[in-house]
Enzyme design. Structure first.
Site, short mmCIF file in Angstrom:
data_model
loop_
_atom_site.label_atom_id
_atom_site.label_comp_id
_atom_site.label_asym_id
_atom_site.label_seq_id
_atom_site.Cartn_x
_atom_site.Cartn_y
_atom_site.Cartn_z
N GLU A 112 6.63 -6.39 7.98
CA GLU A 112 5.89 -5.81 6.85
C GLU A 112 6.30 -4.36 6.62
O GLU A 112 5.48 -3.45 6.73
CB GLU A 112 4.38 -5.87 7.15
CG GLU A 112 3.86 -7.27 7.42
CD GLU A 112 2.47 -7.26 8.06
OE1 GLU A 112 2.00 -6.20 8.51
OE2 GLU A 112 1.86 -8.34 8.11
N HIS A 120 1.17 -4.12 14.76
CA HIS A 120 1.72 -2.94 14.07
C HIS A 120 1.90 -1.84 15.10
O HIS A 120 0.95 -1.48 15.79
CB HIS A 120 0.81 -2.49 12.93
CG HIS A 120 1.51 -1.62 11.92
ND1 HIS A 120 2.12 -0.43 12.26
CD2 HIS A 120 1.70 -1.77 10.59
CE1 HIS A 120 2.67 0.10 11.17
NE2 HIS A 120 2.43 -0.69 10.14
N LYS A 136 0.81 -1.22 0.00
CA LYS A 136 0.00 0.00 0.00
C LYS A 136 0.85 1.28 0.00
O LYS A 136 0.41 2.32 -0.47
CB LYS A 136 -1.01 0.01 1.15
CG LYS A 136 -0.47 0.39 2.52
CD LYS A 136 -1.66 0.50 3.48
CE LYS A 136 -1.31 0.94 4.88
NZ LYS A 136 -0.55 -0.07 5.66
C1 LIG Z 1 0.38 0.00 6.49
C2 LIG Z 1 0.75 -1.32 7.04
C3 LIG Z 1 2.08 -1.75 6.99
C4 LIG Z 1 3.22 -0.87 6.52
O1 LIG Z 1 3.52 0.05 7.49
P1 LIG Z 1 4.79 1.03 7.37
O2 LIG Z 1 4.66 1.90 8.55
O3 LIG Z 1 4.69 1.73 6.08
O4 LIG Z 1 6.01 0.16 7.43
C5 LIG Z 1 2.36 -3.01 7.44
N1 LIG Z 1 1.39 -3.83 7.93
C6 LIG Z 1 0.10 -3.44 7.99
C7 LIG Z 1 -0.91 -4.38 8.54
C8 LIG Z 1 -0.25 -2.17 7.57
O5 LIG Z 1 -1.53 -1.77 7.69
#
Ligand SMILES: *Cc1c(COP(=O)(O)O)cnc(C)c1O
Length: 378
Positions: free
Chosen positions: A260, A184, A47
């Site tokens: 991620e 996260h 994303k």
């Molecule tokens: C947006 C998102 C990410 C990426 O996060 P960053 O802060 O850009 O590294 C990873 N995992 C999930 C579930 C997300 O919603």
């Protein structure tokens, strides 16, 4: 960032606004991630910037992918599946995690044939997955502190740690298999204590779940790895040192660790070049109007709470100036007081480190299209 002479000549060649993605930087970011976190497999969060060219470069470098919609799943699958055929489920699990805890029925039905790894954080979702994607593997998303992160996510997702063991047991009772946990810490997480707390909470949940007869195999430590937007962000290796020490201390060596990273991979890989299309002095303040703004590449100012700096190629005494986008909306304000030299109509300006959560959320509002994209050093 490519040399300023390169930026200018690319802008002459392709026109502006121009979003320039440097694949040397993408590969460097991926290599740095691997180098400092060798135990962690990186699933690039698409994303942040879903350009197929980026997906292919990171795939070739060894990345896996985090997707959050069926559209992103298809995008990744179509761009990587031609490559080494392994057993399909191994391949999918190894390369893609579906990391949106909420999925609609049609998405689950389409995903089920791939036997994917998907996240969940509530019991309604368990029923939905059981009915519409019974072959999926699960990872429970738990809520962890997001203190001080630029983008907060904990108010929308994550099971309370106290409910985690019950939600794991409930999924097994429904005939599903829970493979692991995920969390996260919030995006652009510069408060590394969030990671430490999240790992400690995860260790407790894993222990509790194992105690109930459900040992889990993987831990997904999510995104949040900060991009070096300015000198106040501590280097990645400092965060990595903390993470490695906690991973070693808290978890057995056979626990599979995923992450991620989105922003970390792409933020520094793109530069925007835009053109000054208007100039006015209002109430004694110099105002510039660019052909790119909040509804296009600078969308991150709004959606991502990220402030970008506009820089001139030209030298000269600076005065604090307001910089606006091209639409008729006053919300379309890029910055209120940027130190800029005296610019003329037609002069070019640029913004660095603008690769994450920017072009990805551009709109066509007011008839202004998203910036053209060029990929260099692919
Ligand atoms: C947006 C998102 C990410 C990426 O996060 P960053 O802060 O850009 O590294 C990873 N995992 C999930 C579930 C997300 O919603």
């Amino acid at each position: 960032m490519p040399k300023t002479s390169t930026l200018k000549s690319l802008a002459r060649q392709h026109g502006t606004p121009l979003f320039i993605v440097d694949h040397t930087v993408l590969r460097r970011n991926f290599t740095e991630f691997r180098r400092w976190l060798p135990r962690v497999q990186a699933y690039y969060a698409v994303k942040a910037n879903p350009a197929p060219e980026i997906i292919r470069t990171l795939y070739r470098a060894g990345a896996s992918f985090d997707v959050a919609s069926i559209g992103e799943f298809r995008l990744v699958y179509d761009n990587i599946r031609r490559l080494p055929p392994k057993k399909r489920q191994d391949f999918i699990w190894d390369k893609i995690i579906y990391a949106n805890p909420i999925k609609d029925r049609a998405t689950l039905e389409e995903l089920d044939q791939y036997r994917p790894l998907v996240t969940y954080d509530n019991s309604a979702e368990i029923g939905k997955i059981r009915r519409h994607a019974p072959h999926a593997g699960l990872a429970l998303r738990i809520r962890v502190p997001n203190t001080g992160s630029m983008v907060e996510l904990s108010s929308k997702f994550g099971a309370a740690p106290g409910e985690a063991a019950d939600l794991i047991a409930a999924a097994f009772d429904a005939g599903l298999v829970v493979e692991g946990l995920c969390f996260h810490v919030g995006s652009q997480c510069t408060n590394f204590d969030n990671f430490v707390q999240a790992l400690n909470i995860s260790a407790q949940v894993l222990e509790e779940s194992a105690g109930h007869g459900h040992p889990l195999k993987l831990l997904d430590i999510g995104g949040g790895f900060p991009a070096p937007y300015d000198g106040s962000v501590q280097p990645f290796r400092s965060l990595a040192r903390i993470l490695n020490a906690e991973l070693r201390r808290l978890f057995p060596p056979n626990l599979e660790i995923l992450a991620e990273p989105g922003r970390f991979m792409v933020a520094t890989a793109a530069t925007l070049v835009a053109e000054v299309i208007g100039k006015a002095d209002r109430d004694g303040k110099r105002c510039y109007y660019l052909n790119d703004g909040i509804y296009q590449t600078f969308s991150g100012v709004l959606f991502d709470h990220c402030q970008y700096h506009v820089k001139a190629f030209k030298k000269g005494p600076a005065q604090l100036s307001a910089v606006f986008g091209p639409t008729c909306d006053a919300l379309d304000t890029i910055c209120q007081s940027e130190p800029l030299p005296d610019l003329n109509l037609g002069d070019l300006v640029y913004s660095e480190n603008i690769g994450a959560y920017t072009h990805a959320s551009s709109t066509w509002f007011n008839g202004f299209p998203p910036a053209r994209v060029v990929h260099v050093n692919v």
